[in-house]
Design a protein around this motif. Structure first.
Motif, PDB file in Angstrom:
ATOM      1  N   ALA A  44       0.815  -1.324  -0.067  1.00  0.00           N
ATOM      2  CA  ALA A  44      -0.062   0.043   0.069  1.00  0.00           C
ATOM      3  C   ALA A  44       1.032   1.396   0.042  1.00  0.00           C
ATOM      4  N   MET A  45       1.940   1.276   0.850  1.00  0.00           N
ATOM      5  CA  MET A  45       2.852   2.252   0.934  1.00  0.00           C
ATOM      6  C   MET A  45       3.658   2.495  -0.434  1.00  0.00           C
ATOM      7  N   GLN A  46       3.985   1.397  -1.125  1.00  0.00           N
ATOM      8  CA  GLN A  46       4.649   1.693  -2.605  1.00  0.00           C
ATOM      9  C   GLN A  46       3.551   2.178  -3.558  1.00  0.00           C
ATOM     10  N   ALA A  47       2.518   1.671  -3.549  1.00  0.00           N
ATOM     11  CA  ALA A  47       1.356   2.369  -4.367  1.00  0.00           C
ATOM     12  C   ALA A  47       0.913   3.849  -4.188  1.00  0.00           C
ATOM     13  N   ALA A  48       1.167   4.454  -2.830  1.00  0.00           N
ATOM     14  CA  ALA A  48       0.934   5.546  -2.454  1.00  0.00           C
ATOM     15  C   ALA A  48       2.145   6.438  -2.856  1.00  0.00           C
ATOM     16  N   GLU A  49       3.110   6.045  -2.823  1.00  0.00           N
ATOM     17  CA  GLU A  49       4.487   6.826  -3.137  1.00  0.00           C
ATOM     18  C   GLU A  49       4.454   7.114  -4.824  1.00  0.00           C
ATOM     19  N   ASN A  50       4.076   5.724  -5.308  1.00  0.00           N
ATOM     20  CA  ASN A  50       3.988   5.907  -6.928  1.00  0.00           C
ATOM     21  C   ASN A  50       2.712   7.024  -7.201  1.00  0.00           C
ATOM     22  N   ALA A  51       1.694   7.027  -6.611  1.00  0.00           N
ATOM     23  CA  ALA A  51       0.666   8.019  -6.808  1.00  0.00           C
ATOM     24  C   ALA A  51       0.870   9.381  -6.272  1.00  0.00           C
ATOM     25  N   PHE A  52       1.793   9.669  -5.279  1.00  0.00           N
ATOM     26  CA  PHE A  52       2.049  10.893  -5.111  1.00  0.00           C
ATOM     27  C   PHE A  52       2.863  11.644  -6.138  1.00  0.00           C
ATOM     28  N   GLU A  53       3.568  11.013  -7.026  1.00  0.00           N
ATOM     29  CA  GLU A  53       4.296  11.560  -8.087  1.00  0.00           C
ATOM     30  C   GLU A  53       3.237  12.295  -9.160  1.00  0.00           C
ATOM     31  N   THR A  54       2.133  11.827  -9.054  1.00  0.00           N
ATOM     32  CA  THR A  54       0.956  12.536  -9.619  1.00  0.00           C
ATOM     33  C   THR A  54       0.035  13.434  -9.020  1.00  0.00           C
ATOM     34  N   TYR A  55      -0.151  12.669  -7.871  1.00  0.00           N
ATOM     35  CA  TYR A  55      -1.598  13.401  -7.094  1.00  0.00           C
ATOM     36  C   TYR A  55      -1.019  14.622  -6.278  1.00  0.00           C
ATOM     37  N   GLY A  56       0.399  14.687  -5.754  1.00  0.00           N
ATOM     38  CA  GLY A  56       1.126  15.613  -4.939  1.00  0.00           C
ATOM     39  C   GLY A  56       1.395  16.835  -6.269  1.00  0.00           C
ATOM     40  N   TYR A  57       1.133  16.696  -7.386  1.00  0.00           N
ATOM     41  CA  TYR A  57       1.102  17.862  -8.400  1.00  0.00           C
ATOM     42  C   TYR A  57      -0.032  17.960  -8.982  1.00  0.00           C
ATOM     43  N   THR A  58      -1.152  17.502  -8.578  1.00  0.00           N
ATOM     44  CA  THR A  58      -2.443  17.901  -9.133  1.00  0.00           C
ATOM     45  C   THR A  58      -2.939  19.414  -8.636  1.00  0.00           C
ATOM     46  N   THR A  59      -3.766  19.859  -9.292  1.00  0.00           N
ATOM     47  CA  THR A  59      -4.275  21.075  -9.193  1.00  0.00           C
ATOM     48  C   THR A  59      -5.448  21.293  -8.033  1.00  0.00           C
ATOM     49  N   ARG A  60      -5.534  22.055  -7.272  1.00  0.00           N
ATOM     50  CA  ARG A  60      -6.339  22.355  -6.144  1.00  0.00           C
ATOM     51  C   ARG A  60      -7.982  22.131  -6.552  1.00  0.00           C
ATOM     52  N   GLU A  61      -8.101  22.462  -7.798  1.00  0.00           N
ATOM     53  CA  GLU A  61      -9.435  22.250  -8.245  1.00  0.00           C
ATOM     54  C   GLU A  61      -9.693  20.854  -8.324  1.00  0.00           C
ATOM     55  N   VAL A  62      -8.740  19.852  -8.895  1.00  0.00           N
ATOM     56  CA  VAL A  62      -8.886  18.358  -8.915  1.00  0.00           C
ATOM     57  C   VAL A  62      -8.974  17.863  -7.494  1.00  0.00           C
ATOM     58  N   ARG A  63      -8.318  18.173  -6.649  1.00  0.00           N
ATOM     59  CA  ARG A  63      -8.169  17.813  -5.485  1.00  0.00           C
ATOM     60  C   ARG A  63      -9.562  18.100  -4.539  1.00  0.00           C
ATOM     61  N   ALA A  64      -9.986  19.485  -4.726  1.00  0.00           N
ATOM     62  CA  ALA A  64     -11.250  19.830  -4.312  1.00  0.00           C
ATOM     63  C   ALA A  64     -12.433  18.888  -4.745  1.00  0.00           C
ATOM     64  N   THR A  65     -12.475  18.692  -5.988  1.00  0.00           N
ATOM     65  CA  THR A  65     -13.317  17.691  -6.800  1.00  0.00           C
ATOM     66  C   THR A  65     -13.336  16.507  -6.306  1.00  0.00           C
ATOM     67  N   PHE A  66     -12.404  15.922  -6.117  1.00  0.00           N
ATOM     68  CA  PHE A  66     -12.097  14.508  -5.513  1.00  0.00           C
ATOM     69  C   PHE A  66     -12.833  14.505  -3.866  1.00  0.00           C
ATOM     70  N   LEU A  67     -12.584  15.570  -3.375  1.00  0.00           N
ATOM     71  CA  LEU A  67     -13.005  15.243  -1.926  1.00  0.00           C
ATOM     72  C   LEU A  67     -14.633  15.531  -1.894  1.00  0.00           C
ATOM     73  N   GLU A  68     -15.120  16.100  -2.789  1.00  0.00           N
ATOM     74  CA  GLU A  68     -16.344  16.205  -2.901  1.00  0.00           C
ATOM     75  C   GLU A  68     -16.998  14.974  -3.429  1.00  0.00           C
ATOM     76  N   ALA A  69     -16.421  14.491  -4.254  1.00  0.00           N
ATOM     77  CA  ALA A  69     -16.948  13.093  -4.796  1.00  0.00           C
ATOM     78  C   ALA A  69     -16.895  12.056  -3.620  1.00  0.00           C
ATOM     79  N   ILE A  70     -16.173  12.185  -2.882  1.00  0.00           N
ATOM     80  CA  ILE A  70     -15.971  11.209  -1.670  1.00  0.00           C
ATOM     81  C   ILE A  70     -17.348  11.565  -0.702  1.00  0.00           C
TER      82      ILE A  70
END
Length: 505
Positions: A44-70
């Motif tokens: 799970a941590m390896q998958a999280a690290e791989n995801a961070f290389e993309t997710y950590g550089y997403t726009t605030r709007e993308v992350r906000a939309t994700f939180l609202e979708a949750i």
């Protein structure tokens, strides 16, 4: 009812791994759940690290939309969550419905917060090439996400402080993937929320490793999560004993990491003399209600009350005792929680404190309220009386005078809250206490009770040790996002290489 797998969610797939354990619900049929170990945590941590290389550089709007979708996906599973949560924990349906609303509200609050962008604390010192005696470079600073975060669920809040609770919401808002270690007291509730997050990931196109969910009923998964070299920080809500052990692991790593642990408190209530004389009975009834709310299973439960000894204090004790007389046994979150409560009450019964409530046999996994009284001198002489008893247990401390009350204030450990029951005539008596009290707690409140933590920008839910392991942090409110960010300065950096949040107009 939602179909449950009893498995772990790793990189978007529900996988097996580990020995099977049986849950212990308050009602209904136990679930068969797999207990993760170091292998599943590592995946799970390896998958999280791989995801961070993309997710950590997403726009605030993308992350906000994700939180609202949750939040949307959690609401779509509302009836199933209430039914499962009530069966697993014994909490009433109304409480769980309210907690679900709070959980979704937190997610949407963080979506709004990151859209505004103030949390980034952006700063820019323009270059001064002609400055003497030395030129100044161009300097830009911004808060950036730290990387994958480990989160532990709380027993007493299966929604708002668990799978998609405040720690997860604030970390995801910051741009940090989360690996969540499920609480064995409510594995079904946890999996339903994890399914909601997985659905939101699919809906929004977020990297699948952005959220990982591992179930466990042993210490192995928790220790592996804190020790893992890819874990950048940990959010924890739970007992002092368990939290302190994990904190020590975090500090003992070759590379220590922040451990944001909420470990509990006794949350003192000071009933000042004028307020006691004017409305002592009202305060006593209010305290009794706060003490027993949710079977006393709140980290902000007001475990001690400090009053000046005398006729008014005696009347307060009588009123509080009478208010609890009709309070029956309440179901507790787990059998272990009930056992620990009974042990704590037994310790108080054998102490110098005098029990005011009748001792009655409780049903299995249930608790009857218990209150005690003790002199200020005896409380000061017996530090074991200051230990939290998680549940509906409280101590009335009768101080002989203002000087002894100040001694009690100075003796207090770090707290989540301090409550002041006061009238206008108490202001002068409280003035010398304030410089000491504000060093003792993260939240000071007047003429209320601490059970009930408002989710708002100004809220601080934390405090000096042992209430929490980091006195500068909060786990509730928008300031919680700062736990999972770090400042980065860019010197003479071309705009093409700067984070987008530093170049936007």
């Amino acid at each position: 009812m939602t179909d449950l797998t009893g498995r772990h969610l790793i990189a978007g797939t529900w996988v097996e791994g580990g020995e099977t354990f049986q849950s212990d619900p308050a009602t209904g049929t136990p679930l068969s759940v797999l207990s993760a170990g170091a292998e599943q945590v590592d995946a799970a941590m390896q998958a999280a690290e791989n995801a961070f290389e993309t997710y950590g550089y997403t726009t605030r709007e993308v992350r906000a939309t994700f939180l609202e979708a949750i939040a949307d996906e959690i609401e779509a599973r509302g009836a199933d969550l209430t039914a499962m949560g009530s069966a697993e924990t014994g909490l009433p349906e109304a409480r769980l419905n309210g907690e679900r609303g709070r959980t979704c509200g937190q997610l949407r609050m963080f979506a709004d917060h990151i859209r505004k962008g103030d949390y980034l604390d952006r700063r820019h010192d323009v270059a001064l090439p002609d400055r003497a005696p030395l030129p100044r470079p161009d300097l830009r600073m911004i808060q950036r996400p730290i990387g994958p975060v480990g989160v532990f669920g709380a027993s007493n809040f299966p929604l708002a402080f668990s799978t998609a609770g405040g720690d997860t919401a604030s970390a995801l808002a910051a741009g940090c993937p989360v690996v969540y270690k499920g609480h064995p007291g409510h594995p079904g509730t946890g999996e339903i929320v994890a399914q909601a997050i997985a659905a939101a990931i699919e809906k929004t196109g977020i990297p699948k490793g952005t959220f990982g969910f591992v179930q466990s009923n042993s210490n192995a998964a928790g220790e592996a999560l804190v020790k893992h070299p890819l874990t950048r920080a940990v959010g924890f809500t739970g007992s002092y004993r368990g939290g302190k052990a994990l904190f020590d692991i975090a500090m003992g790593r070759d590379e220590p990491i922040p451990f944001f642990g909420e470990l509990g408190a006794i949350n003192p209530v000071f009933v000042m003399d004028a307020a006691l004389k004017a409305r002592g009975a009202e305060i006593a009834k209010g305290w009794a209600g706060s003490l027993t709310m949710g079977a006393g299973q709140f980290c902000t439960n007001p475990g001690i009350v400090i009053l000046t000894a005398g006729a008014e204090a005696d009347a307060f004790a009588e009123t509080a005792t009478a208010a609890l007389a009709d309070t029956g046994a309440q179901v507790m979150l787990t059998a272990g929680t009930a056992s620990a409560f009974h042990s704590g009450v037994d310790t108080l019964t054998k102490s110098v404190a005098t029990q005011l409530t009748a001792s009655t046999e409780a049903k299995p996994r249930c608790a009857n309220p218990a209150i005690f009284r003790v002199s200020g001198a005896d409380w000061l002489a017996h530090p074991e009386l200051a230990h939290e008893v998680f549940g509906p247990a409280g101590i009335l401390i009768f101080a002989k005078d203002d000087a002894e009350r100040m001694q009690i204030v100075r003796k207090l450990d770090g707290q989540l809250t301090v409550t002041l029951q006061m009238d206008a005539g108490d202001t002068d008596a409280l003035r010398p206490l304030m410089p000491v009290l504000e060093r003792k707690a993260g939240r000071l409140l007047v003429n209320g009770f601490p059970t009930g933590v408002e989710v708002a920008d100004s809220m601080v839910h934390g405090g000096p040790f042992p209430a929490s392991t980091n006195f500068g942090a909060t786990s509730v409110g928008t300031l919680a996002i700062r736990r999972f960010l770090r400042p980065v300065c860019y010197q003479n950096m071309p705009e093409a290489l700067l984070p987008g949040d530093l170049t936007e107009e």
